[in-house]
Scaffold this active site. Structure first.
Site, PDB file in Angstrom:
ATOM      1  N   ASP A  54      -8.467   3.590   1.097  1.00 17.49           N
ATOM      2  CA  ASP A  54      -7.491   3.874   2.142  1.00 17.49           C
ATOM      3  C   ASP A  54      -8.215   4.430   3.369  1.00 17.49           C
ATOM      4  O   ASP A  54      -8.763   5.531   3.320  1.00 17.49           O
ATOM      5  CB  ASP A  54      -6.464   4.876   1.619  1.00 17.49           C
TER       6      ASP A  54
ATOM      7  N   CYS B  33       0.858  -1.184   0.000  1.00 17.25           N
ATOM      8  CA  CYS B  33       0.000   0.000   0.000  1.00 17.25           C
ATOM      9  C   CYS B  33       0.896   1.235   0.000  1.00 17.25           C
ATOM     10  O   CYS B  33       2.114   1.111  -0.148  1.00 17.25           O
ATOM     11  CB  CYS B  33      -1.004   0.001   1.158  1.00 17.25           C
TER      12      CYS B  33
ATOM     13  N   ARG C  75      -3.479  -0.455   5.327  1.00 19.91           N
ATOM     14  CA  ARG C  75      -4.009  -1.585   4.552  1.00 19.91           C
ATOM     15  C   ARG C  75      -3.048  -2.752   4.415  1.00 19.91           C
ATOM     16  O   ARG C  75      -3.430  -3.904   4.654  1.00 19.91           O
ATOM     17  CB  ARG C  75      -4.445  -1.111   3.163  1.00 19.91           C
TER      18      ARG C  75
END
Length: 160
Positions: free
Chosen positions: A127, A8, A14
């Protein structure tokens, strides 16, 4: 050994959530010894003087709600040399894929994939740093982890 790297932007929400959810899933499924699992960032925003920030507290808290710990995890940046170390490099969103390719330059073995491309509903994982919705991110990650594990079994890469 199946080597998986989750990617990420900052490696504090994440991708570490995916790393630890997948570690938990493969352990509960009896496949722990078959995997090496890690995560990394495409940016250095969460790395200061060579030391990465820990998992963002709301991400850590969401994992803890489900009995999953992530102690000791600190952000690291993807390196070009990681390409040879991993079999699967899974980005949380298309932007992560583009930035991963900027670092790696090429993907001759087609290792770089969108994480939820293994799901029946391929899409980006939003996100939670921006959305604030860590529960939705967690659910998307669980979906992706299960779908990826199921795909590995269906393809015969992982013995059932």
């Amino acid at each position: 050994m199946i080597r998986v790297l989750f990617i990420c932007h900052g490696n504090i929400c994440r991708s570490p959530m995916a790393e630890f959810v997948f570690k938990d899933l493969v352990k509960r499924s009896g496949y722990e010894s078959e995997f090496f699992i890690a995560s990394a960032a495409t940016s250095t925003e969460e790395i200061w003087n060579g030391v990465g920030n820990p998992v963002y507290p709301p991400a850590r808290e969401e994992l803890a709600k489900h009995g999953i710990g992530c102690d000791g995890k600190r952000a690291v940046q993807l390196q070009k040399s990681d390409y040879d170390k991993y079999d699967y490099i899974l980005g949380m969103e298309q932007r992560n894929i583009r930035n991963t390719m900027r670092i790696l330059k090429e993907d001759p073995k087609a290792k770089v994939k969108l994480f939820l491309s293994y799901s029946s509903r391929p899409r980006d994982i939003a996100d939670p740093w921006y959305t604030g919705n860590f529960a939705v991110t967690y659910a998307d990650i669980v979906e992706g982890c299960q779908a990826f594990l199921d795909w590995l079994k269906e393809e015969g890469i992982l013995k059932k």
